[in-house]
Design an enzyme around this catalytic site. Structure first.
Site, PDB file in Angstrom:
ATOM      1  N   TYR A 109       3.535   1.671  -3.342  1.00  0.00           N
ATOM      2  CA  TYR A 109       3.459   3.090  -3.003  1.00  0.00           C
ATOM      3  C   TYR A 109       4.304   3.345  -1.768  1.00  0.00           C
ATOM      4  CZ  TYR A 109       1.495   7.590  -1.535  1.00  0.00           C
ATOM      5  OH  TYR A 109       1.326   8.903  -1.151  1.00  0.00           O
TER       6      TYR A 109
ATOM      7  N   ASP B  42       9.361  -1.428   3.268  1.00  0.00           N
ATOM      8  CA  ASP B  42       8.421  -0.368   3.626  1.00  0.00           C
ATOM      9  C   ASP B  42       7.225  -1.032   4.295  1.00  0.00           C
ATOM     10  OD1 ASP B  42       6.583   1.625   3.887  1.00  0.00           O
ATOM     11  OD2 ASP B  42       6.639   2.282   1.802  1.00  0.00           O
TER      12      ASP B  42
ATOM     13  N   LYS C 109       1.316   4.669  10.040  1.00  0.00           N
ATOM     14  CA  LYS C 109      -0.029   4.162  10.287  1.00  0.00           C
ATOM     15  C   LYS C 109      -0.225   3.577  11.694  1.00  0.00           C
ATOM     16  CE  LYS C 109      -1.075   4.234   5.474  1.00  0.00           C
ATOM     17  NZ  LYS C 109      -0.321   3.946   4.287  1.00  0.00           N
TER      18      LYS C 109
HETATM   19  C1  LIG Z   1       0.560   4.962   3.481  1.00  0.00           C
HETATM   20  C2  LIG Z   1       1.865   4.507   2.983  1.00  0.00           C
HETATM   21  C3  LIG Z   1       2.959   5.383   2.860  1.00  0.00           C
HETATM   22  C4  LIG Z   1       2.831   6.876   3.061  1.00  0.00           C
HETATM   23  O1  LIG Z   1       2.464   7.215   4.346  1.00  0.00           O
HETATM   24  P1  LIG Z   1       1.802   8.665   4.622  1.00  0.00           P
HETATM   25  O2  LIG Z   1       1.674   8.723   6.099  1.00  0.00           O
HETATM   26  O3  LIG Z   1       0.509   8.674   3.876  1.00  0.00           O
HETATM   27  O4  LIG Z   1       2.756   9.690   4.079  1.00  0.00           O
HETATM   28  C5  LIG Z   1       4.181   4.860   2.519  1.00  0.00           C
HETATM   29  N1  LIG Z   1       4.334   3.535   2.284  1.00  0.00           N
HETATM   30  C6  LIG Z   1       3.312   2.670   2.380  1.00  0.00           C
HETATM   31  C7  LIG Z   1       3.559   1.219   2.148  1.00  0.00           C
HETATM   32  C8  LIG Z   1       2.039   3.127   2.712  1.00  0.00           C
HETATM   33  O5  LIG Z   1       1.022   2.259   2.761  1.00  0.00           O
END
Ligand SMILES: *Cc1c(COP(=O)(O)O)cnc(C)c1O
Length: 428
Positions: free
Chosen positions: A144, A238, A266
């Site tokens: 994701y 990512d 995060k």
């Molecule tokens: C949470 C997450 C996102 C998206 O971040 P948001 O702040 O929710 O838009 C993208 N990539 C990874 C790997 C994530 O865990």
């Protein structure tokens, strides 16, 4: 545990918010239960509107690596807010947070700060396309990367088919530029590079946390690195979830592979909306205002949000053995879960990377999304509800990682393991 006030509070939310929530998984749709409505947090726990206490293993879905309402983070937010909530101008705090992130990731040279992980990955891909002059993106099934159009795409069947949107509202014309391969399957990626010469980048969660916890194999990452280099494509890690979670250099603490770009979110906001992406100075020079690839944000680098991030990174970087402590606690928890499962004769596999942990109701290793989807999801749901009844709040989906915070002390882990023994017995 009383739940009448919780239910009334959630009914109220459902009248004014689709599904009663502002992010889907919070609604407990895949669990078959009403979510507790949370009023406050303290350290490793949070409390619902009726005062029920839960040991919290989602920690705001990753950001709160120091736990809820950490003293230094709250103080930084309050004292910064007193100076004004934001200016839309350069501030010194932006340089400070950038320096702290770059110190941890020495192969990166510059960062652009944004507000969400979605923005960070979306813009990293725009930059990769701008730098390479190419269009297609390779991503992995079950990874994701936020909800931007290009990335909200799953695999079609057959390795060499173009992706199709996984949500209505994403035009097929956008989705067709996204190629989706199975995680840990290098041959599928090789086939894409052979068939398609317009690939701008490969984007991957090097430690996947959005299909349960599934780390990438080292040989797989090495292979991706070589394919990208040989074909003039950029490799994007990512690390929105794994950054400052899996280790002092995130997933890069666990692999020798170095990507061209890294995305963050995060933890770097310590609970506030801060995210970023970074690369070497040459790649970043393509970004506006230095270069032609456009990106902007009214609240990007907001001082109050950034202050929470700095305070969090400071504690991480100034606490000896920070990740060792969290890893040991995560390992203690997963060993406890395994023992509880074994005592009830239930097959369970677990994994830990730093402060991230995962478990699958499976009798064999889980290497990709297809494996994860083949686990006993019904059993997970029952286990989840039993744990919640005992005051343990796990991620309400079989496809999410769990998080340990600095405030998730040994006694909370012991309590969780005791709950797991009862819960496993109840679902055997
Ligand atoms: C949470 C997450 C996102 C998206 O971040 P948001 O702040 O929710 O838009 C993208 N990539 C990874 C790997 C994530 O865990």
């Amino acid at each position: 545990m009383s739940h009448t006030t919780n239910e009334a509070a959630f009914e109220r939310a459902k009248k004014v918010l689709p599904g009663g929530v502002n992010s889907p998984v919070r609604a407990f749709g895949s669990i078959g239960a009403t979510p507790p409505v949370i009023a406050r947090g303290e350290g490793g726990c949070f409390f619902d509107v009726e005062g029920n206490r839960y040991i919290d293993y989602i920690q705001s879905w990753g950001p709160l690596i120091l736990g809820h309402a950490h003293k230094e983070v709250i103080e930084a937010v309050c004292s910064t807010a007193k100076q004004g909530l934001g200016f839309g101008t350069p501030t010194e705090l932006e340089s400070e947070i950038a320096e702290r992130v770059l110190k941890a990731y020495p192969f990166l040279e510059k960062l652009r700060f944004v507000s969400t992980g979605t923005e960070a990955v979306m813009t990293a891909i725009r930059l990769a396309r701008g730098v390479t002059g190419k269009t297609a993106v390779i991503k992995f099934k079950g990874n994701y990367h936020g909800h931007s159009d290009t990335l909200l795409v799953q695999a079609g069947s057959g390795a060499a088919t173009f992706g199709h949107p996984s949500s209505p509202g994403v035009p097929t014309d956008f989705a067709k530029h996204t190629l989706v391969a199975e995680y840990n399957d290098l041959a599928a990626v090789e086939a894409f590079f052979k068939a398609e010469h317009d690939i701008a980048c490969v984007v991957i969660e090097p430690i996947a946390g959005n299909m349960g916890l599934i780390p990438a194999d080292e040989a797989f990452l090495q292979g991706l690195r070589k394919l990208c280099t040989d074909n003039g494509a950029l490799l994007i890690f990512d690390e929105v979830m794994s950054g400052f979670r899996a280790g002092p250099m995130g997933a890069c603490s666990h692999t020798a592979v170095r990507p061209d770009m890294v995305t963050f979110g995060k933890v770097i906001g310590g609970g506030m909306p801060v995210a970023a992406f970074g690369a070497n100075a040459q790649i970043m020079s393509h970004l506006s205002p230095e270069g032609p690839v456009y990106q902007a944000g009214t609240l990007s680098g907001n001082p109050v949000a950034v202050a929470a991030g700095i305070a969090t990174l400071k504690v991480i970087q100034e606490t000896d053995g920070f990740y060792d402590t969290l890893t040991k606690r995560a390992q203690k928890l997963t060993a406890g879960l395994e023992a509880a499962a074994q005592a009830a004769n239930i097959p369970l596999v677990t994994d830990v990377r730093g402060s991230m942990f995962g478990f699958f109701f499976s009798d064999k290793p889980v290497k990709n999304f297809t494996d994860a989807a083949a686990c006993d999801i019904e059993r997970f749901k029952r286990f989840y509800r039993e744990m919640l009844l005992r005051g343990v709040y796990l991620a309400p989906s079989a496809f999410e990682a769990g998080f340990i915070s600095l405030a998730t002390e040994e006694d909370l882990i012991d309590e969780s393991i005791a709950a797991a023994h009862e819960a496993m017995k109840a679902i055997a």
